[in-house]
Design an enzyme around this catalytic site. Sequence first.
Site, short mmCIF file in Angstrom:
data_model
loop_
_atom_site.label_atom_id
_atom_site.label_comp_id
_atom_site.label_asym_id
_atom_site.label_seq_id
_atom_site.Cartn_x
_atom_site.Cartn_y
_atom_site.Cartn_z
N THR A 129 -17.25 128.89 5.70
CA THR A 129 -18.68 128.56 6.17
C THR A 129 -19.13 127.41 5.69
OG1 THR A 129 -20.78 129.43 5.86
CG2 THR A 129 -19.40 130.14 4.07
N LEU A 130 -20.20 126.67 6.32
CA LEU A 130 -21.09 125.42 5.81
C LEU A 130 -22.32 125.92 5.43
CD1 LEU A 130 -20.11 123.18 8.77
CD2 LEU A 130 -18.73 123.47 6.58
N THR A 146 -22.34 137.05 9.96
CA THR A 146 -21.28 136.10 11.14
C THR A 146 -20.27 137.14 11.38
OG1 THR A 146 -20.39 133.96 11.41
CG2 THR A 146 -20.10 135.08 9.08
N LYS A 150 -22.43 140.66 13.63
CA LYS A 150 -23.75 140.49 14.41
C LYS A 150 -23.87 141.70 14.80
CE LYS A 150 -23.51 135.40 14.42
NZ LYS A 150 -23.82 134.33 15.25
N ASP A 192 -30.21 132.56 16.24
CA ASP A 192 -29.37 131.61 17.03
C ASP A 192 -29.74 130.82 18.25
OD1 ASP A 192 -27.22 132.10 15.31
OD2 ASP A 192 -26.18 133.77 16.24
N ALA A 249 -19.12 134.49 27.97
CA ALA A 249 -20.03 135.55 27.87
C ALA A 249 -20.15 136.31 26.77
CB ALA A 249 -19.80 136.19 29.13
P1 ATR Z 1 -19.03 134.33 20.30
O1 ATR Z 1 -19.69 135.53 19.32
O2 ATR Z 1 -18.85 133.10 19.58
O3 ATR Z 1 -19.56 134.30 21.72
P2 ATR Z 1 -17.03 136.09 21.73
O4 ATR Z 1 -18.00 137.24 21.73
O5 ATR Z 1 -15.62 136.63 20.98
O6 ATR Z 1 -17.50 135.27 20.52
O7 ATR Z 1 -16.88 135.50 22.88
C1 ATR Z 1 -15.78 134.55 23.03
C2 ATR Z 1 -15.87 133.96 24.53
O8 ATR Z 1 -15.04 132.78 24.58
C3 ATR Z 1 -15.83 134.86 25.59
O9 ATR Z 1 -16.68 134.41 26.68
C4 ATR Z 1 -14.46 134.72 25.87
O10 ATR Z 1 -13.97 135.06 27.36
P3 ATR Z 1 -13.55 136.58 27.68
O11 ATR Z 1 -14.69 137.36 27.88
O12 ATR Z 1 -12.91 136.41 28.95
O13 ATR Z 1 -12.26 136.91 26.54
C5 ATR Z 1 -14.02 133.14 25.91
N1 ATR Z 1 -12.81 132.85 25.51
C6 ATR Z 1 -12.19 133.00 24.44
N2 ATR Z 1 -10.79 132.46 24.66
C7 ATR Z 1 -10.77 131.88 25.94
C8 ATR Z 1 -9.75 131.21 26.55
N3 ATR Z 1 -8.49 130.95 26.01
N4 ATR Z 1 -10.14 130.69 27.73
C9 ATR Z 1 -11.18 130.83 28.34
N5 ATR Z 1 -12.24 131.64 27.72
C10 ATR Z 1 -12.07 132.21 26.28
#
Ligand code: ATR
Length: 274
Positions: free
Chosen positions: A20-21, A67, A71, A107, A132
């Site tokens: 973490t920063l 984090t 969340k 955020d 998403a």
């Molecule tokens: P955060 O809280 O940072 O948004 P998250 O809720 O885990 O983290 O969401 C990660 C996002 O990155 C999702 O939209 C995920 O897509 P999926 O819903 O299909 O899992 C996307 N993501 C992660 N790895 C990916 C990859 N290799 N290619 C495309 N999308 C990816």
Amino acid sequence: MQITGKTKIAGLFGWPVEHTLSPYMQNAAFLHCDLDYCYVPFPVSPGRLENAIEAIRSLNLCGVNLTIPHKEASLPFLDVADEEALAIGAVNTITNTDDILTGHNTDGRGFAAALQEQGIIVEGCRVLIIGAGGASRAIGYYLSRTAKSLHIYNRTHEKAVALASFLSRISGNTDIVQDLSSLSEYDIIINATSLGMKEDDPLPLDVNLLRPFQTVCDLIYRKTPLLRKVEQKGCRTIDGLGMLLWQGAYAFELWTGMHPPIEVMRTALLSIVK
Ligand code: ATR
């Protein structure tokens, strides 16, 4: 920084927290404002979140940031959540006021402020969010109210549909896109996926479909391969450091009631990242 019996403690709950920063910018801000506060990261495993949140009261912490992966999971353990945190369904900042724990989410506001300080006006813009997950939901909640249109693309289509349907209840300008062939139609494109965390990750989009003067944002703090490539195309780029800074600045304000020393916090972050 002198820790005394009167020092107020703010913290970060995450799993892991090693990288973490936030302590750099928060402690620099406390010091600069001559506040007897200290910011400490706590590694809280998922099974211990409820206990850790109760400990905010027991240990009289003034508040914490949350984090990954806490969340969303934290909401049921709080006394209250503000409108934004409730709508987004996630909390990144908790305040402790006379033992009342309130959840906030800074955020989306943080991302909007990061765009604004770069002179990027979202009003009237066509915006595309790739991803998403939780971060997309937080920034989408904010942008959907100001952008001319907001489109969502995600690898897992159903999640894009669910996010777009949530956001279209706030504003009717939100929809999904089936693929990323129409990139040139957007003014602002945001990578909110985790692609780019590792240097050898594939790019989240085809850079050849972009045109100069589009704005491309990445929520990852560093200048990612995506941002380096699109810069060569003449696009404007925004990395995730501004969002990190501003979400932290709003958290500082919630805990201390003081105006955050933005430039001090930025310098502290840049000294670690660059
Ligand atoms: P955060 O809280 O940072 O948004 P998250 O809720 O885990 O983290 O969401 C990660 C996002 O990155 C999702 O939209 C995920 O897509 P999926 O819903 O299909 O899992 C996307 N993501 C992660 N790895 C990916 C990859 N290799 N290619 C495309 N999308 C990816």
